[in-house]
Enzyme design. Structure first.
Site, PDB file in Angstrom:
ATOM      1  CD  GLU A 203       5.977   1.021   5.955  1.00 51.82           C
ATOM      2  OE1 GLU A 203       5.046   0.572   6.660  1.00 51.82           O
ATOM      3  OE2 GLU A 203       6.900   1.713   6.416  1.00 51.82           O
TER       4      GLU A 203
ATOM      5  CB  ALA B 255      10.275   6.484   2.797  1.00 52.26           C
TER       6      ALA B 255
ATOM      7  N   GLY C 125       8.083   5.384   7.441  1.00 47.50           N
ATOM      8  CA  GLY C 125       9.392   5.838   7.908  1.00 47.50           C
ATOM      9  C   GLY C 125       9.293   6.823   9.061  1.00 47.50           C
TER      10      GLY C 125
ATOM     11  CD  GLU D 247      10.259   2.016   9.038  1.00 49.57           C
ATOM     12  OE1 GLU D 247      10.240   2.927   8.186  1.00 49.57           O
ATOM     13  OE2 GLU D 247      10.469   0.835   8.754  1.00 49.57           O
TER      14      GLU D 247
HETATM   15  N1  CO8 Z   1       5.736  10.657   0.323  1.00 52.06           N
HETATM   16  C1  CO8 Z   1       5.618  11.679  -0.554  1.00 52.06           C
HETATM   17  N2  CO8 Z   1       4.657  12.630  -0.470  1.00 52.06           N
HETATM   18  C2  CO8 Z   1       3.777  12.536   0.545  1.00 52.06           C
HETATM   19  C3  CO8 Z   1       3.839  11.505   1.493  1.00 52.06           C
HETATM   20  C4  CO8 Z   1       4.887  10.534   1.362  1.00 52.06           C
HETATM   21  N3  CO8 Z   1       5.071   9.523   2.248  1.00 52.06           N
HETATM   22  N4  CO8 Z   1       2.832  11.665   2.367  1.00 52.06           N
HETATM   23  C5  CO8 Z   1       2.181  12.759   1.988  1.00 52.06           C
HETATM   24  N5  CO8 Z   1       2.738  13.298   0.878  1.00 52.06           N
HETATM   25  C6  CO8 Z   1       2.323  14.478   0.145  1.00 52.06           C
HETATM   26  C7  CO8 Z   1       1.070  14.219  -0.671  1.00 52.06           C
HETATM   27  O1  CO8 Z   1       1.403  13.583  -1.894  1.00 52.06           O
HETATM   28  C8  CO8 Z   1       0.541  15.602  -0.855  1.00 52.06           C
HETATM   29  O2  CO8 Z   1       1.284  16.247  -1.846  1.00 52.06           O
HETATM   30  P1  CO8 Z   1       0.518  17.207  -2.926  1.00 52.06           P
HETATM   31  O3  CO8 Z   1      -0.073  18.326  -2.104  1.00 52.06           O
HETATM   32  O4  CO8 Z   1       1.617  17.659  -3.832  1.00 52.06           O
HETATM   33  O5  CO8 Z   1      -0.536  16.375  -3.583  1.00 52.06           O
HETATM   34  C9  CO8 Z   1       0.892  16.292   0.468  1.00 52.06           C
HETATM   35  O6  CO8 Z   1       1.921  15.496   1.055  1.00 52.06           O
HETATM   36  C10 CO8 Z   1      -0.275  16.335   1.446  1.00 52.06           C
HETATM   37  O7  CO8 Z   1      -0.782  15.003   1.568  1.00 52.06           O
HETATM   38  P2  CO8 Z   1      -2.334  14.653   1.385  1.00 52.06           P
HETATM   39  O8  CO8 Z   1      -2.976  15.582   0.434  1.00 52.06           O
HETATM   40  O9  CO8 Z   1      -2.421  13.178   1.084  1.00 52.06           O
HETATM   41  O10 CO8 Z   1      -2.867  14.957   2.860  1.00 52.06           O
HETATM   42  P3  CO8 Z   1      -4.074  14.243   3.613  1.00 52.06           P
HETATM   43  O11 CO8 Z   1      -4.283  15.020   4.859  1.00 52.06           O
HETATM   44  O12 CO8 Z   1      -5.224  14.038   2.711  1.00 52.06           O
HETATM   45  O13 CO8 Z   1      -3.512  12.785   3.998  1.00 52.06           O
HETATM   46  C11 CO8 Z   1      -1.895  11.236   4.853  1.00 52.06           C
HETATM   47  C12 CO8 Z   1      -2.434  12.673   4.903  1.00 52.06           C
HETATM   48  C13 CO8 Z   1      -2.945  10.269   5.428  1.00 52.06           C
HETATM   49  C14 CO8 Z   1      -0.642  11.195   5.726  1.00 52.06           C
HETATM   50  C15 CO8 Z   1      -1.580  10.833   3.400  1.00 52.06           C
HETATM   51  O14 CO8 Z   1      -0.770  11.848   2.815  1.00 52.06           O
HETATM   52  C16 CO8 Z   1      -0.832   9.545   3.274  1.00 52.06           C
HETATM   53  O15 CO8 Z   1      -1.431   8.490   3.381  1.00 52.06           O
HETATM   54  N6  CO8 Z   1       0.505   9.613   3.043  1.00 52.06           N
HETATM   55  C17 CO8 Z   1       1.325   8.452   2.815  1.00 52.06           C
HETATM   56  C18 CO8 Z   1       1.585   7.724   4.119  1.00 52.06           C
HETATM   57  C19 CO8 Z   1       2.403   6.490   3.828  1.00 52.06           C
HETATM   58  O16 CO8 Z   1       1.992   5.591   3.141  1.00 52.06           O
HETATM   59  N7  CO8 Z   1       3.613   6.428   4.419  1.00 52.06           N
HETATM   60  C20 CO8 Z   1       4.514   5.301   4.245  1.00 52.06           C
HETATM   61  C21 CO8 Z   1       5.405   5.538   3.052  1.00 52.06           C
HETATM   62  S1  CO8 Z   1       6.405   4.127   2.698  1.00 52.06           S
HETATM   63  C22 CO8 Z   1       7.613   4.179   3.873  1.00 52.06           C
HETATM   64  O17 CO8 Z   1       7.663   5.045   4.693  1.00 52.06           O
HETATM   65  C23 CO8 Z   1       8.599   3.085   3.825  1.00 52.06           C
HETATM   66  C24 CO8 Z   1       9.791   3.376   4.736  1.00 52.06           C
HETATM   67  C25 CO8 Z   1      10.954   2.502   4.361  1.00 52.06           C
HETATM   68  C26 CO8 Z   1      11.516   2.900   3.038  1.00 52.06           C
HETATM   69  C27 CO8 Z   1      12.589   1.998   2.607  1.00 52.06           C
HETATM   70  C28 CO8 Z   1      13.291   2.549   1.363  1.00 52.06           C
HETATM   71  C29 CO8 Z   1      13.204   1.725   0.171  1.00 52.06           C
END
Ligand code: CO8
Length: 258
Positions: free
Chosen positions: A133, A65, A110, A113
């Site tokens: 998460e 998400a 997400g 999921e």
């Molecule tokens: N949300 C928003 N932006 C994201 C997300 C995300 N989940 N994942 C990546 N991005 C963005 C980064 O911020 C970055 O943006 P920018 O270039 O503007 O800085 C761009 O994508 C590229 O990401 P990275 O530079 O971090 O790329 P890396 O190759 O270094 O890392 C990863 C890749 C490992 C995937 C890393 O981006 C990461 O850890 N992302 C987050 C993963 C995460 O924690 N996902 C779970 C999110 S919470 C969730 O899904 C809950 C679901 C239920 C929600 C219920 C609603 C309330």
């Protein structure tokens, strides 16, 4: 050029849905959920579709998400957004035709999921699954705790949800999170799987999916009763007559889906 965060393309009898926010690794924001919901509505009205493939553009399937969108949520907004995602994923899972996740990269939070709401999960060489998460101080909210435990069992689901650790394609297959590992282009393989499904008896495919889904949590006797009924129903179809005749006549079946 369309600026929709979801691309919808037709390949013969398969529809390919591609989440398309590559700069944010296809993170799910309200616009993506809305587009997915609309696509599901369109698909549920189209009897010519035999399978759906879901994938992500670029190096991610879906990295979760959208954290930027969630960051300043109130408790009520978070609960509402979680409910919205759960409803969309439930509708995806309930589509009458099989949905195949072509997991080309990150399938986190997400994204994991979303993959689990699909019927068949193909894991490409770069696939990475996880429910991270807890690292963000929250828990899965789009059905992850429930679908993961049902897919891999409570023990492994607790391990993944409580540690937030990610698993690659091989481990995902070994624990039953993914259906199989695919070498090379996972989208092409997903299209091939969809083509195989499209060549089967369409009514049987729909009934098979429905019986499995509707009875996975019931007792054996109830599930077998549902199976018997659906098996009997197959014998009211031309597809059954054609499928069995084609086998006995040593030719390829020409199913009509009726
Ligand atoms: N949300 C928003 N932006 C994201 C997300 C995300 N989940 N994942 C990546 N991005 C963005 C980064 O911020 C970055 O943006 P920018 O270039 O503007 O800085 C761009 O994508 C590229 O990401 P990275 O530079 O971090 O790329 P890396 O190759 O270094 O890392 C990863 C890749 C490992 C995937 C890393 O981006 C990461 O850890 N992302 C987050 C993963 C995460 O924690 N996902 C779970 C999110 S919470 C969730 O899904 C809950 C679901 C239920 C929600 C219920 C609603 C309330």
């Amino acid at each position: 050029m369309s600026d929709s965060p979801l691309k919808v393309e037709r390949h013969e009898q398969t529809v390919v849905l591609t989440v398309s926010r590559p700069k944010a690794l296809n993170a799910l924001n309200p616009a993506v959920l809305d587009a997915l919901d609309q696509a599901i509505t369109d698909l549920s009205h189209d009897d010519t579709v035999r399978a759906v493939v879901l994938t992500g553009e670029g190096r991610a399937f879906v990295a979760g998400a959208d954290i930027s969108a969630m960051r300043s949520f109130s408790a009520i907004q978070a609960e509402t957004f979680a409910g919205r995602g759960q409803r969309v994923f439930d509708r995806l899972a309930a589509l009458p035709v099989p949905v195949i996740a072509a997991v080309n990269g990150f399938a986190l939070g997400g994204g994991c999921e979303l993959a689990m709401a699909c019927d068949i999960v193909l894991a490409g060489p770069k696939a990475l699954f996880g429910q991270p998460e807890v690292k963000l101080g929250v828990i899965p909210g789009f059905g992850g705790t429930q679908r993961l435990a049902r897919r891999v069992g409570l023990s492994v689901a607790l391990d993944l949800c409580l540690t937030g650790r990610n698993v690659g394609a091989d481990e995902a297959v070994s624990i039953g999170l993914a259906s199989r590992r695919v070498e090379g282009d996972v989208l092409q393989e997903a299209l091939a799987v969809a083509g195989t499904i499209a060549s089967m008896g369409p009514v049987a495919v729909r009934l098979c999916k429905r019986v499995l889904h509707e009875n996975v949590d019931v007792d054996l006797a109830t599930g077998q009763a549902a199976e018997r009924t659906a098996f009997g129903l197959c014998f009211a179809t031309q597809d059954q007559e054609e499928g069995m005749a084609a086998f006995l006549e040593k030719r390829r079946a020409d199913f009509t889906g009726s």
